[in-house]
Design a protein around this motif. Sequence first.
Motif, PDB file in Angstrom:
ATOM      1  N   ALA A 122     -71.379  92.882 -60.052  1.00 12.55           N
ATOM      2  CA  ALA A 122     -70.697  91.427 -59.679  1.00 12.55           C
ATOM      3  C   ALA A 122     -70.044  91.264 -58.875  1.00 12.55           C
ATOM      4  CB  ALA A 122     -69.478  91.459 -61.493  1.00 12.55           C
ATOM      5  N   SER A 127     -70.896  76.947 -58.987  1.00 10.40           N
ATOM      6  CA  SER A 127     -71.827  78.340 -58.906  1.00 10.40           C
ATOM      7  C   SER A 127     -70.965  78.926 -59.267  1.00 10.40           C
ATOM      8  CB  SER A 127     -72.877  78.335 -57.522  1.00 10.40           C
ATOM      9  OG  SER A 127     -71.742  78.650 -56.720  1.00 10.40           O
ATOM     10  N   PHE A 159     -71.093  81.598 -62.580  1.00 14.57           N
ATOM     11  CA  PHE A 159     -71.297  83.616 -62.472  1.00 14.57           C
ATOM     12  C   PHE A 159     -70.697  84.069 -63.409  1.00 14.57           C
ATOM     13  CE2 PHE A 159     -70.198  86.868 -60.750  1.00 14.57           C
ATOM     14  CZ  PHE A 159     -71.089  87.651 -61.029  1.00 14.57           C
ATOM     15  N   SER A 187     -70.804  84.086 -67.089  1.00 15.81           N
ATOM     16  CA  SER A 187     -71.705  84.702 -67.484  1.00 15.81           C
ATOM     17  C   SER A 187     -71.271  86.340 -68.508  1.00 15.81           C
ATOM     18  CB  SER A 187     -72.920  84.905 -66.198  1.00 15.81           C
ATOM     19  OG  SER A 187     -71.846  85.913 -65.042  1.00 15.81           O
ATOM     20  N   THR A 194     -72.471  90.110 -68.239  1.00 17.14           N
ATOM     21  CA  THR A 194     -73.850  89.835 -66.514  1.00 17.14           C
ATOM     22  C   THR A 194     -74.349  90.533 -66.267  1.00 17.14           C
ATOM     23  OG1 THR A 194     -72.911  88.934 -64.448  1.00 17.14           O
ATOM     24  CG2 THR A 194     -71.985  90.751 -65.087  1.00 17.14           C
ATOM     25  N   THR A 239     -76.525  83.809 -64.478  1.00 17.31           N
ATOM     26  CA  THR A 239     -76.414  84.950 -63.060  1.00 17.31           C
ATOM     27  C   THR A 239     -77.297  84.169 -62.011  1.00 17.31           C
ATOM     28  OG1 THR A 239     -74.806  86.724 -63.612  1.00 17.31           O
ATOM     29  CG2 THR A 239     -76.329  86.906 -61.533  1.00 17.31           C
ATOM     30  N   ALA A 279     -76.940  80.810 -61.552  1.00 15.69           N
ATOM     31  CA  ALA A 279     -76.151  80.866 -60.463  1.00 15.69           C
ATOM     32  C   ALA A 279     -75.645  80.623 -58.679  1.00 15.69           C
ATOM     33  CB  ALA A 279     -74.566  81.098 -60.958  1.00 15.69           C
ATOM     34  N   LEU A 280     -76.601  81.785 -58.714  1.00 11.78           N
ATOM     35  CA  LEU A 280     -77.210  82.043 -57.926  1.00 11.78           C
ATOM     36  C   LEU A 280     -78.609  80.946 -57.320  1.00 11.78           C
ATOM     37  CD1 LEU A 280     -77.235  84.367 -55.141  1.00 11.78           C
ATOM     38  CD2 LEU A 280     -79.235  85.326 -55.923  1.00 11.78           C
TER      39      LEU A 280
END
Length: 891
Positions: free
Chosen positions: A152, A199, A203, A206, A212, A237, A240-241
């Motif tokens: 993270a 985004s 993340f 998560s 996460t 995750t 989100a990326l």
Amino acid sequence: MTDTDDSEITTDGNDGAAMGTDGNEDPPTGDGSEDPPTGDGGMDATAGDGGGNATAGDGGGKIRTDGGEIGDAADAVAAEADHDHEHGLPPWSSLKRWLVTTNHKDIGILYTIASLFFLGIGGIIAMVFRVELWEPGAQIMGAGAYNGAVSAHGLLMIFWFISPFAFGLANYVIPLQIGADDLAFPRLNALSFWTYFLSGILFLFSFFQGGTFTGGWTMYAPLSIPAYTPQIGANTTVLALALFIASVTVSSVNFLTTLHRMRAEGLTLRKLPMFTWSILLTVYMMLFAFADLLAAGLILSSDRLLGTTYMAAEGGSLLWTHLFWFFGHPEVYIVFFPALGIMAETFQTFTGRRLVGRKWFIASMVLVAIQSFLVWMHHMFLTGINLEVKTIFMATTIAISLPFDLMMFALIYTMIKGKVRFTTPFLFSFGGVLLFIIGGITGVFLGAVILDYQLRGTYWVVAHFHYVMVGGVTALIAGLYYWFPKMTGRMYNRRLGKIHFAGYFVGFNLLYFPLFFAWGTPRRVFQYAEMFTIWHQIATVGAFILALSFAVMFYNLTVSIWRGEPADDNPWEYATSAEWAIPSPPPLENFPGIPSYADGTLSFLDRSKAGGVTDGGTVTETDGGTVSGTETSAEPSHASFWPLAVGLGLFIAFLGLGGFQEGEWASGMTGLFHQAMTVLGTLVTGGSLVGMARERFVGPEMPSAGHWPFKNVENMKLGVWMFLASDVVLFGAFIGSYVFMRFVAGWQAWQPVPHDPIPGLINTYLLLTSSFAVVLALVAARRNSSRGVAAALFATFGLGAAFLINKAIEWQELFHEGLTLSANIRTSTFYLTTGLHGAHVLIGMLFAIYMFFRATRGAYLDDERPIEYFGLYWHFVDIVWLFLFPLFYIL
């Protein structure tokens, strides 16, 4: 060398103030023959009391840029800043303003604040695992929690902090430096921010979805597939990326269009300020590098959500490293280039000397930007790539260091030849140079194959990586201090600024330099040899000092915003780029007139004579740089709710999709919740996009817009071109992945998934015919035939629908035969690549049906350009199919 940062500020009785100099000192020139610094590559206008004045043409009167009185035109614009609501923008004190604003300065502030928020989260996580590393073995965290924390931290810092921090400054400063009222597409600028920010929030969600992602920030396969990271948080995750990459793509297209089409008259590429040059090259790298990462992210998302087998198949892990590091190494320079531009700007300003070897400095940056895509395999020396290829990439790795040598020497020689003023921005820029030099030297070791065998995967890489990346962050902090007076109209506390630098520089080096001595520690593991304990303990102490230094910065800047002394319009004696020629903070429309460099100096043309964005009238550029049109021109818009609404819709939809794994929804109420969120988010996104398309929004217009090489290309067309350029890389990565996996499996042994090429051939004819229909729509618009336009667009929609129906029938038959997405790598590559193309067809159909309904009401007869832009996209989609058909149906 002198230090004027803590000197008293004396007012001259005018609106501004001068720093503690006599205001008449000639700029140092070294050998006595060098012109004073311009920061703009040759423009004559200079700042400081002894510098030149910016002038306003067409009777506008001269406007001082030395911190003294601002002329009538600027007073009028400053007054206009108090009436932003007249442009549909609420006042600064209203929360609504920050939710609906599209103004580049507001978006820049939002980016800066959001990135610093993610810095805080990432920093807290780092402090936790530094405490864990105080002694070998588990102390306060288990192995899974430690892996999650390290992963993270890396993801937050690299994706959600460093580059967005740079683009917070770029959003604010770049339009000011190039003489633009705003970015080319203000609503897309707001959309890029909201998708970026949400985004990051996605993340963070998560962490509360079973944990996460724990596979490291590089997401190496096969650790990234559900077999090893099965939690829903890992899906979130990856999604989100993907949402973050969408933000980057939108921003890149926007900045490239702005930088090529929105520059002031006479501001050629050669004359661009160094920070603007660095951002121009950065966004080109972003456009192509992040498209490759998007391909990698879509493939990984497909493996996790749909059950394809890319990463689990033979060669899948090597495929991921190729895709990731083709992005990953340019990302180093994407992070560092904005910092490099700030170094150049601040070295010029605080040495009083133009950058030594400026044109070679720019040439070196261009060379590095190109070379950055040619060195990715040096991250893969430990893989099974043959020695000959490794040797080639070792050579390219050494070669890319040579342009950096030139740039570092240019900065150092500029400092030596000038008269240094040790202000807070200069200290951070100089510190960034020192840190980057250490990072560069230690990186040479990793560029050698034999040494990389020993050092890869150890804390030597951790230390080197942070000296390079955080060396860039150091210069970005310099940029924050440098432009803080311009952004806020207040001066920070200089003494606290220097205390921040001292704590930052000491803390950083205490944190990371000992890790070179603890190089034998394996990465991402909290167990290490007892002999390295002292070095890790020193590093942990350094981490706390570094954290405290940021606390000083946050306190200093926060207090200064409200109680800092008023800043001069140009508080730096030798700062000469255009942003220092206007009030601090700048008014809503930035400039008192239309900026022009036609005569070699910065002047402002009278807006009332120049006209502007007309509402239904025509705009005609004249030789004098002004425009004529209807007298009742529409004011540019600065507020729209729809970018936030689109961002929220995507956030909700992606949050829901996280519960879909390997073709199935999560069980029980969790699954129902995720399904409901996916449906809701899709509806909100779709409705918001329609609302955004229907909104009457007046964007900025440059009367003299157009510079080589895109002088005669409209903003929208150039934006479409840039987007399609990134799409070329996206499809290239997918096609390259197919070719790579086929070679691994054996080219001749690989048989096409469809048994019969006829459905593919029929689809080829359908798409080619649909392209002809788009051409007919354009012809009909030029012939003023609304029926012809509507009929041709409906035909395009119908042919696209026939393509998708034919493909659905084909897929149904293949599924019936057991050839599903997860059957093998052949089916995975076929379905995902052709499915990506099908998604593009579907998006084009949505555009076509929307334009059809508008055409039935007479749209596009007076302006057929939207049909042309749609045609560019549709023809591209058709061309892609001409490559996919032989690859997947014949060969």
